[in-house]
Design a protein around this motif. Structure first.
Motif, PDB file in Angstrom:
ATOM      1  N   GLY A 379       0.810  -1.179  -0.013  1.00  0.00           N
ATOM      2  CA  GLY A 379       0.014  -0.046  -0.046  1.00  0.00           C
ATOM      3  C   GLY A 379       0.853   1.294   0.050  1.00  0.00           C
ATOM      4  O   GLY A 379       2.006   1.479   0.553  1.00  0.00           O
ATOM      5  N   ALA A 380       0.357   2.223  -0.610  1.00  0.00           N
ATOM      6  CA  ALA A 380       0.696   3.677  -0.727  1.00  0.00           C
ATOM      7  C   ALA A 380       0.877   4.298   0.827  1.00  0.00           C
ATOM      8  O   ALA A 380       0.103   4.154   1.503  1.00  0.00           O
ATOM      9  CB  ALA A 380       0.396   4.668  -1.568  1.00  0.00           C
ATOM     10  N   ALA A 381       1.956   5.026   1.053  1.00  0.00           N
ATOM     11  CA  ALA A 381       2.155   5.550   2.391  1.00  0.00           C
ATOM     12  C   ALA A 381       1.048   6.453   2.639  1.00  0.00           C
ATOM     13  O   ALA A 381       0.901   7.546   1.748  1.00  0.00           O
ATOM     14  CB  ALA A 381       3.466   6.159   2.626  1.00  0.00           C
ATOM     15  N   ASP A 382       0.430   6.727   3.874  1.00  0.00           N
ATOM     16  CA  ASP A 382      -0.506   7.742   4.189  1.00  0.00           C
ATOM     17  C   ASP A 382       0.220   9.057   4.604  1.00  0.00           C
ATOM     18  O   ASP A 382       1.306   9.234   4.815  1.00  0.00           O
ATOM     19  CB  ASP A 382      -1.222   7.400   5.386  1.00  0.00           C
ATOM     20  CG  ASP A 382      -2.878   8.131   5.503  1.00  0.00           C
ATOM     21  OD1 ASP A 382      -2.900   8.943   4.358  1.00  0.00           O
ATOM     22  OD2 ASP A 382      -3.318   8.026   6.364  1.00  0.00           O
ATOM     23  N   LEU A 383      -0.688   9.865   4.066  1.00  0.00           N
ATOM     24  CA  LEU A 383      -0.030  11.418   4.277  1.00  0.00           C
ATOM     25  C   LEU A 383      -0.256  11.716   5.877  1.00  0.00           C
ATOM     26  O   LEU A 383      -1.005  11.410   6.499  1.00  0.00           O
ATOM     27  CB  LEU A 383      -0.702  12.489   3.566  1.00  0.00           C
ATOM     28  CG  LEU A 383      -0.608  12.468   1.984  1.00  0.00           C
ATOM     29  CD1 LEU A 383      -1.383  13.431   1.300  1.00  0.00           C
ATOM     30  CD2 LEU A 383       0.729  12.696   1.685  1.00  0.00           C
ATOM     31  N   GLY A 384       1.013  12.713   6.121  1.00  0.00           N
ATOM     32  CA  GLY A 384       0.782  13.195   7.682  1.00  0.00           C
ATOM     33  C   GLY A 384       0.287  14.494   7.546  1.00  0.00           C
ATOM     34  O   GLY A 384       0.889  15.450   6.953  1.00  0.00           O
ATOM     35  N   VAL A 385      -1.006  14.738   7.941  1.00  0.00           N
ATOM     36  CA  VAL A 385      -1.744  16.108   7.838  1.00  0.00           C
ATOM     37  C   VAL A 385      -1.953  16.801   9.187  1.00  0.00           C
ATOM     38  O   VAL A 385      -2.750  15.958   9.912  1.00  0.00           O
ATOM     39  CB  VAL A 385      -3.052  16.156   7.096  1.00  0.00           C
ATOM     40  CG1 VAL A 385      -3.712  17.290   6.923  1.00  0.00           C
ATOM     41  CG2 VAL A 385      -3.076  15.346   5.714  1.00  0.00           C
ATOM     42  N   GLU A 386      -1.508  17.793   9.639  1.00  0.00           N
ATOM     43  CA  GLU A 386      -1.815  18.637  10.573  1.00  0.00           C
ATOM     44  C   GLU A 386      -2.444  19.732  10.528  1.00  0.00           C
ATOM     45  O   GLU A 386      -2.346  20.467   9.362  1.00  0.00           O
ATOM     46  CB  GLU A 386      -0.358  18.914  11.467  1.00  0.00           C
ATOM     47  CG  GLU A 386      -0.584  19.389  12.779  1.00  0.00           C
ATOM     48  CD  GLU A 386       0.624  19.655  13.698  1.00  0.00           C
ATOM     49  OE1 GLU A 386       0.556  20.092  14.786  1.00  0.00           O
ATOM     50  OE2 GLU A 386       1.647  19.180  13.044  1.00  0.00           O
ATOM     51  N   SER A 387      -3.701  20.012  11.073  1.00  0.00           N
ATOM     52  CA  SER A 387      -4.372  21.188  11.294  1.00  0.00           C
ATOM     53  C   SER A 387      -4.360  22.150  12.258  1.00  0.00           C
ATOM     54  O   SER A 387      -4.176  21.705  13.383  1.00  0.00           O
ATOM     55  CB  SER A 387      -5.859  20.644  10.978  1.00  0.00           C
ATOM     56  OG  SER A 387      -6.671  21.807  11.120  1.00  0.00           O
ATOM     57  N   ALA A 388      -4.296  23.486  12.047  1.00  0.00           N
ATOM     58  CA  ALA A 388      -4.574  24.558  13.034  1.00  0.00           C
ATOM     59  C   ALA A 388      -5.665  25.455  12.722  1.00  0.00           C
ATOM     60  O   ALA A 388      -5.813  25.791  11.529  1.00  0.00           O
ATOM     61  CB  ALA A 388      -3.093  25.210  12.907  1.00  0.00           C
ATOM     62  N   LEU A 398      -3.545  23.708   6.789  1.00  0.00           N
ATOM     63  CA  LEU A 398      -3.248  22.248   6.818  1.00  0.00           C
ATOM     64  C   LEU A 398      -1.585  22.048   6.669  1.00  0.00           C
ATOM     65  O   LEU A 398      -1.282  22.648   5.411  1.00  0.00           O
ATOM     66  CB  LEU A 398      -4.094  21.551   5.838  1.00  0.00           C
ATOM     67  CG  LEU A 398      -5.580  21.595   5.849  1.00  0.00           C
ATOM     68  CD1 LEU A 398      -6.311  20.962   4.844  1.00  0.00           C
ATOM     69  CD2 LEU A 398      -6.071  21.058   7.384  1.00  0.00           C
ATOM     70  N   SER A 399      -1.024  21.410   7.418  1.00  0.00           N
ATOM     71  CA  SER A 399       0.308  21.148   7.131  1.00  0.00           C
ATOM     72  C   SER A 399       0.322  19.699   6.815  1.00  0.00           C
ATOM     73  O   SER A 399       0.157  18.744   7.230  1.00  0.00           O
ATOM     74  CB  SER A 399       1.233  21.252   8.287  1.00  0.00           C
ATOM     75  OG  SER A 399       2.623  20.820   8.183  1.00  0.00           O
ATOM     76  N   VAL A 400       0.956  19.351   5.266  1.00  0.00           N
ATOM     77  CA  VAL A 400       1.005  18.073   4.836  1.00  0.00           C
ATOM     78  C   VAL A 400       2.497  17.781   4.460  1.00  0.00           C
ATOM     79  O   VAL A 400       3.339  18.452   3.847  1.00  0.00           O
ATOM     80  CB  VAL A 400       0.223  18.171   3.311  1.00  0.00           C
ATOM     81  CG1 VAL A 400       0.178  16.891   2.663  1.00  0.00           C
ATOM     82  CG2 VAL A 400      -1.064  18.750   3.663  1.00  0.00           C
TER      83      VAL A 400
END
Length: 515
Positions: A379-388, A398-400
């Motif tokens: 599987g493809a790696a999931d994104l790390g998404v941080e929200s402020a 959104l920090s991606v």
């Protein structure tokens, strides 16, 4: 002690030994038979601190559990945590009674205590082993759910009077589980709604608030005479999947608290045990553990998963992955606090059983997964998404991060096709930041800053994750964008012999197929 424990994690990761054994070793070394010569025999204090640590560990596990993985596995995990526990308790207790010679009450207590898989051990080991999502989902959910019925059984068997009839026990377990589930879901949804709609003045307050909500779920569940452990796990799972602001920081903070809880709990348990008293109970513990590992756990998995038609390879791995850890040892303090006859021997047997079979099962689990050909690394790696949240501007940042293996690599900014009201405003690459254009090609290791208005915030994150999983054609080739599954139409190409230049294309749509 904390520095030594942190260094022990490094040793554990390199050697393959579960870290809990190293922490127990630290506690034993500090104890009255070790170099520390610390005399400690307060079982009641150990039980209280162990319960508190277990709440933190379950909260950390719930925050890291992905709903999309656990949802298909939920029915199987529920059956394993209820019917499976009953099967395991019965077989293990019979082995302890007939093979070791324990009285039935003592045998039932041991059977109930060791029938609970340990959340800390399961979470830490499984997240390092690439397994199919169904296997991981079942094992993680089971370890989060089965503490509740097991605690009820151990308390019932450890009462001074006669044990309740089986139908009374079943009714009590069902009622407490129902109350705990209702409280956990309610606290989780209310807490997630509040954190998503109330902007706190400092980002560091969000992780504290998340853990406070999780502990509140446990307290509310216990006060309502329900299962607080089930309540905290469900509430934390809702919070972990609610796309809260600063979600990676929330999980990181919970993980740090989880490590502290494990270190303190295991060291305290190591202090409580007296090593020279374990010699006489070593072989009884080995025999009971053999019955549990080779008979009770496989029968538990076989009977519980019979309606779900799970392949035998996955059932074999689930049987071997029923890891025990600190939870059985903590539960073994319940009869000690209740002053049940033979409670010290019960504690010693459980302690030896956990240590011996953790040494055997933990390091061999990756090998067994490879032998059964149950790897899941495609599987493809999931994104790390941080929200402020930007409360006054009614928007979100959104920090991606684009990880290794993400299919966002090679995609142009314009090909992201973000919803109207959102845009990529900044890209950080190799330590330098720049404002991207529509034709900017994204690469592995890039960090993106995406601005999204309130109405499209969730749709923007869904779209980013869809591209991370399916590339630039996400939404066309069966990779949904979070709203619906889109399948491609069939296209027939015709090249007339008398025509040169571009090829005319005639799309043909099948009945019932979405464009």
């Amino acid at each position: 002690m904390l520095l030594i424990a942190v260094a022990a994690v490094r040793i554990s990761s390199r050697s393959g030994l579960p870290s809990l054994l190293l922490y127990l070793g630290i506690g034993i070394a500090l104890g009255q038979d070790g170099i520390g010569n610390v005399a400690f025999d307060n079982a009641e204090l150990t039980q209280v601190i162990g319960y508190a640590a277990l709440v933190v560990i379950l909260a950390e596990g719930g925050l890291g559990t992905k709903w999309k993985e656990i949802k298909p596995a939920l029915p199987a995990a529920v059956v394993l945590s209820t019917l499976g526990v009953a099967v395991s308790v019965g077989i293990t207790a019979a082995g302890a009674h007939y093979l070791v010679g324990l009285e039935w009450r003592q045998a039932l207590i041991i059977g109930a205590v060791v029938s609970s898989t340990d959340a800390a051990a399961v979470f830490s080991v499984l997240r390092k082993v690439p397994l199919p999502s169904r296997v991981t989902g079942v094992l993680e959910a089971e370890s989060g759910f089965n503490d509740a019925p097991v605690v009820i059984l151990v308390v019932a068997f450890s009462t001074a009077g006669p044990v309740d009839d089986w139908y009374v026990l079943v009714g009590t377990i069902a009622l407490e589980l129902a109350i705990g589930a209702a409280v956990g879901l309610a606290v989780g949804f209310v807490g997630a709604y509040g954190l998503k709609h109330i902007a706190l003045p400092a980002s560091g307050l969000y992780p504290i608030a998340v853990m406070a909500i999780a502990v509140t779920a446990y307290a509310a569940g216990a006060l309502a005479h329900g299962s607080g452990f089930l309540a905290v796990y469900l509430a934390s799972m809702i919070l972990g999947n609610a796309k809260l602001p600063h979600a990676p920081a929330n999980r990181g903070f919970a993980e740090g608290l989880g490590w502290i809880a494990q270190i303190g709990m295991f060291v305290l348990l190591g202090l409580l045990v007296t090593p020279h008293d374990l010699v006489n109970d070593f072989w009884p513990a080995v025999v009971i553990g053999l019955v549990l590992t080779m008979v009770a756990r496989p029968m538990e998995v076989l009977v519980s998963l019979l309606p779900f038609r799970i392949p035998w390879q996955e059932q074999a791995l689930m049987s071997w992955a029923g890891l025990r850890g600190a939870v059985p040892i903590i539960l073994a303090t319940i009869p000690m606090v209740g002053q049940i006859e033979g409670s010290e021997r019960i504690f010693n047997i459980v302690f030896v059983l956990v240590v011996v079979y953790t040494l055997i099962q933990g390091p061999t689990l990756p090998w067994l997964a490879r032998a059964l050909k149950l790897g899941d690394s495609a599987g493809a790696a999931d994104l790390g998404v941080e929200s402020a949240p930007l409360e006054r501007l009614r928007g979100h940042l959104l920090s991606v991060a684009v990880p290794e293996g993400s299919r966002m690599h090679g995609v142009e900014v314009a090909e992201l096709r973000l919803p109207a009201g959102s845009a990529v405003t900044l890209v950080v690459r190799d330590g330098a930041s720049f404002v991207p254009g529509p034709a900017t090609v994204l690469r592995t290791g890039d960090e993106l800053l995406v601005v999204a208005t309130d109405p499209v915030r969730d749709a923007t994150e869904r779209r980013l994750r869809a591209v991370g999983q399916g590339g630039k054609l996400a939404g066309w080739l069966g990779t949904g964008d979070g709203r619906e599954t889109v399948t491609p139409t069939r296209t027939r190409f015709h090249r007339p012999s008398s025509v040169t230049g571009p090829i005319p294309v005639k799309p043909v749509k099948d009945e019932g197929t979405k464009r």
